[in-house]
Write a protein that holds these residues in place. Structure first.
Motif, PDB file in Angstrom:
ATOM      1  N   TYR A   1       0.833  -1.205   0.000  1.00 33.91           N
ATOM      2  CA  TYR A   1       0.000   0.000   0.000  1.00 33.91           C
ATOM      3  C   TYR A   1       0.869   1.258   0.000  1.00 33.91           C
ATOM      4  N   GLY A   2       1.826   1.296   0.906  1.00 34.03           N
ATOM      5  CA  GLY A   2       2.709   2.447   0.996  1.00 34.03           C
ATOM      6  C   GLY A   2       3.576   2.634  -0.233  1.00 34.03           C
ATOM      7  N   ASP A   3       4.002   1.505  -0.836  1.00 35.91           N
ATOM      8  CA  ASP A   3       4.814   1.585  -2.055  1.00 35.91           C
ATOM      9  C   ASP A   3       4.014   2.207  -3.194  1.00 35.91           C
ATOM     10  N   TYR A   4       2.782   1.707  -3.393  1.00 35.29           N
ATOM     11  CA  TYR A   4       1.956   2.166  -4.507  1.00 35.29           C
ATOM     12  C   TYR A   4       1.657   3.666  -4.393  1.00 35.29           C
ATOM     13  N   LEU A   5       1.344   4.108  -3.174  1.00 35.78           N
ATOM     14  CA  LEU A   5       0.985   5.512  -2.955  1.00 35.78           C
ATOM     15  C   LEU A   5       2.195   6.410  -2.687  1.00 35.78           C
ATOM     16  N   ARG A   6       3.381   5.809  -2.609  1.00 37.69           N
ATOM     17  CA  ARG A   6       4.608   6.558  -2.329  1.00 37.69           C
ATOM     18  C   ARG A   6       4.446   7.407  -1.063  1.00 37.69           C
ATOM     19  N   LEU A   7       3.907   6.759  -0.051  1.00 44.15           N
ATOM     20  CA  LEU A   7       3.601   7.462   1.186  1.00 44.15           C
ATOM     21  C   LEU A   7       4.836   8.002   1.887  1.00 44.15           C
ATOM     22  N   ASP A   8       5.979   7.359   1.674  1.00 43.85           N
ATOM     23  CA  ASP A   8       7.191   7.880   2.315  1.00 43.85           C
ATOM     24  C   ASP A   8       7.473   9.303   1.860  1.00 43.85           C
ATOM     25  N   ARG A   9       7.265   9.575   0.575  1.00 41.86           N
ATOM     26  CA  ARG A   9       7.514  10.917   0.052  1.00 41.86           C
ATOM     27  C   ARG A   9       6.449  11.899   0.534  1.00 41.86           C
ATOM     28  N   ILE A  10       5.184  11.449   0.545  1.00 46.19           N
ATOM     29  CA  ILE A  10       4.096  12.341   0.953  1.00 46.19           C
ATOM     30  C   ILE A  10       4.208  12.694   2.429  1.00 46.19           C
ATOM     31  N   LEU A  11       4.425  11.696   3.277  1.00 43.07           N
ATOM     32  CA  LEU A  11       4.421  11.921   4.717  1.00 43.07           C
ATOM     33  C   LEU A  11       5.708  12.562   5.232  1.00 43.07           C
ATOM     34  N   ASP A  12       6.729  12.597   4.396  1.00 40.00           N
ATOM     35  CA  ASP A  12       7.961  13.288   4.765  1.00 40.00           C
ATOM     36  C   ASP A  12       7.984  14.734   4.267  1.00 40.00           C
ATOM     37  N   ALA A  13       6.875  15.189   3.656  1.00 37.08           N
ATOM     38  CA  ALA A  13       6.849  16.504   3.016  1.00 37.08           C
ATOM     39  C   ALA A  13       6.382  17.622   3.944  1.00 37.08           C
ATOM     40  N   GLN A  14       6.093  17.310   5.201  1.00 41.84           N
ATOM     41  CA  GLN A  14       5.617  18.323   6.143  1.00 41.84           C
ATOM     42  C   GLN A  14       6.791  18.833   6.974  1.00 41.84           C
ATOM     43  N   ALA A  15       7.504  19.788   6.430  1.00 40.74           N
ATOM     44  CA  ALA A  15       8.704  20.310   7.093  1.00 40.74           C
ATOM     45  C   ALA A  15       8.350  21.581   7.872  1.00 40.74           C
ATOM     46  N   VAL A  16       7.989  21.426   9.130  1.00 42.67           N
ATOM     47  CA  VAL A  16       7.641  22.593   9.947  1.00 42.67           C
ATOM     48  C   VAL A  16       8.901  23.410  10.235  1.00 42.67           C
ATOM     49  N   ARG A  17       8.710  24.710  10.388  1.00 41.29           N
ATOM     50  CA  ARG A  17       9.835  25.618  10.611  1.00 41.29           C
ATOM     51  C   ARG A  17       9.868  26.165  12.040  1.00 41.29           C
ATOM     52  N   THR A  18       8.819  25.866  12.810  1.00 45.65           N
ATOM     53  CA  THR A  18       8.748  26.361  14.180  1.00 45.65           C
ATOM     54  C   THR A  18       8.278  25.236  15.089  1.00 45.65           C
ATOM     55  N   THR A  19       8.163  25.551  16.361  1.00 46.71           N
ATOM     56  CA  THR A  19       7.602  24.587  17.314  1.00 46.71           C
ATOM     57  C   THR A  19       6.105  24.820  17.515  1.00 46.71           C
ATOM     58  N   ALA A  20       5.517  25.740  16.740  1.00 39.77           N
ATOM     59  CA  ALA A  20       4.087  26.051  16.884  1.00 39.77           C
ATOM     60  C   ALA A  20       3.243  24.826  16.536  1.00 39.77           C
ATOM     61  N   HIS A  21       2.332  24.470  17.414  1.00 39.02           N
ATOM     62  CA  HIS A  21       1.510  23.281  17.235  1.00 39.02           C
ATOM     63  C   HIS A  21       0.697  23.341  15.935  1.00 39.02           C
ATOM     64  N   ASP A  22       0.146  24.499  15.601  1.00 38.37           N
ATOM     65  CA  ASP A  22      -0.775  24.606  14.468  1.00 38.37           C
ATOM     66  C   ASP A  22      -0.092  24.723  13.113  1.00 38.37           C
ATOM     67  N   GLU A  23       1.213  24.792  13.089  1.00 40.15           N
ATOM     68  CA  GLU A  23       1.895  24.870  11.795  1.00 40.15           C
ATOM     69  C   GLU A  23       1.669  23.594  10.988  1.00 40.15           C
ATOM     70  N   MET A  24       1.599  22.449  11.643  1.00 41.25           N
ATOM     71  CA  MET A  24       1.331  21.195  10.935  1.00 41.25           C
ATOM     72  C   MET A  24      -0.041  21.231  10.272  1.00 41.25           C
ATOM     73  N   LEU A  25      -1.038  21.750  10.972  1.00 41.26           N
ATOM     74  CA  LEU A  25      -2.371  21.907  10.396  1.00 41.26           C
ATOM     75  C   LEU A  25      -2.323  22.772   9.144  1.00 41.26           C
ATOM     76  N   PHE A  26      -1.632  23.897   9.240  1.00 40.88           N
ATOM     77  CA  PHE A  26      -1.559  24.850   8.133  1.00 40.88           C
ATOM     78  C   PHE A  26      -0.913  24.216   6.903  1.00 40.88           C
ATOM     79  N   ILE A  27       0.164  23.479   7.110  1.00 41.20           N
ATOM     80  CA  ILE A  27       0.871  22.843   5.993  1.00 41.20           C
ATOM     81  C   ILE A  27       0.010  21.759   5.349  1.00 41.20           C
TER      82      ILE A  27
END
Length: 278
Positions: A22-48
């Motif tokens: 499943y993960g191979d087909y959807l290339r989830l490693d690339r998708i789930l590694d794409a959330q590079a937060v720049r701060t420690t703010a909790h809501d930055e992940m939501l925004f991205i």
């Protein structure tokens, strides 16, 4: 005590060494590694994630709108209807996503807003592509993409292609609904402008839908889609006003004032005005 169910006993594949998972087909490693937060703010992940998932839905919308336009150009309306209905549902999903983002308060946003730099949603090339496909062909909006020649080439190619509405008007002409020659032969690189004669042509379809059923249904599919699109724009405005008030946008626009101006844009103007003339 009930034993845990083992799917392997029911024939499920459990060993993926050398097999497609499943993960191979959807290339989830690339998708789930794409959330590079720049701060420690909790809501930055939501925004991205809000904006990344919106871009994925827009990618699908472009795929569907382009295919629908091609189907209309070859008089193959059945699949075009299905694709347009799907795009409306895509924008329903995009509308629902604003409800999640609105859980972020103004104070939450201030913790990471500075890290956005000059980035802003109006710089989304996929959003610009959707607007161009639909016929809102503002050439000034090519400028933010000049630093990316491959993106600029895609947008320029779209500007040279008849819009979705252009193809619908040409289809109507082929089906015996006379459209103004000036509209059919205009420079497709420019935005279609409201035309009274086009309203009258559509009025003939709406007054006798049984004689023009496919055109009538297609017109309503376009109105249905623009309805969702307008709601998306409105939700964008209200979300921005709720979170930042009337501050300028990070990309330098007027923020809420800029977005409110976008609410005035009509994609298929004659299909809205025809209702008044019936």
């Amino acid at each position: 005590m009930t034993r845990d169910f083992d799917p392997a006993g029911d024939g499920a594949q459990m060993d993926f060494d050398g097999r497609m998972s499943y993960g191979d087909y959807l290339r989830l490693d690339r998708i789930l590694d794409a959330q590079a937060v720049r701060t420690t703010a909790h809501d930055e992940m939501l925004f991205i994630i809000q904006h990344q998932t919106s871009e994925l839905w827009m990618k699908l919308a472009i795929h569907e709108l382009s295919a629908a336009r091609a189907a209309i150009a070859r008089d193959d309306l059945a699949p075009a209807m299905k694709m347009l209905a799907r795009v409306s549902r895509i924008f329903e999903q995009l509308n629902n996503a604003w409800d999640v983002l609105r859980t972020m308060t103004p104070a939450d946003y201030t913790h990471f807003r500075r890290e956005l730099g000059q980035s802003s949603g109006f710089q989304s090339w996929q959003y610009r592509m959707i607007e161009y496909v639909l016929g809102n062909r503002n050439h000034a909006m090519l400028k933010p993409h000049e630093h990316r020649p491959e993106v600029l080439a895609k947008l320029a190619a779209e500007l040279a292609t008849p819009s979705l509405y252009d193809e619908v008007l040409r289809l109507a002409q082929r089906r015996g609904v006379v459209m103004p020659e000036a509209v059919l032969t205009r420079d497709v690189r420019e935005t279609h402008r409201f035309d009274d004669a086009v309203v009258e042509a559509w009025a003939g379809v709406y007054r006798a839908p049984e004689a023009h059923w496919q055109l009538y249904e297609l017109a309503e599919k376009l109105v249905d889609f623009e309805d969702y699109f307008r709601r998306w724009r409105f939700n964008h405005v209200t979300t921005v006003e709720r979170v930042i008030g009337f501050k300028r946008g990070t990309g330098g626009t007027g923020g809420v004032s800029y977005l409110k101006r976008m609410l005035e844009v009509e994609l298929f103007p004659e299909l809205w005005r025809v209702r008044t003339s019936l």
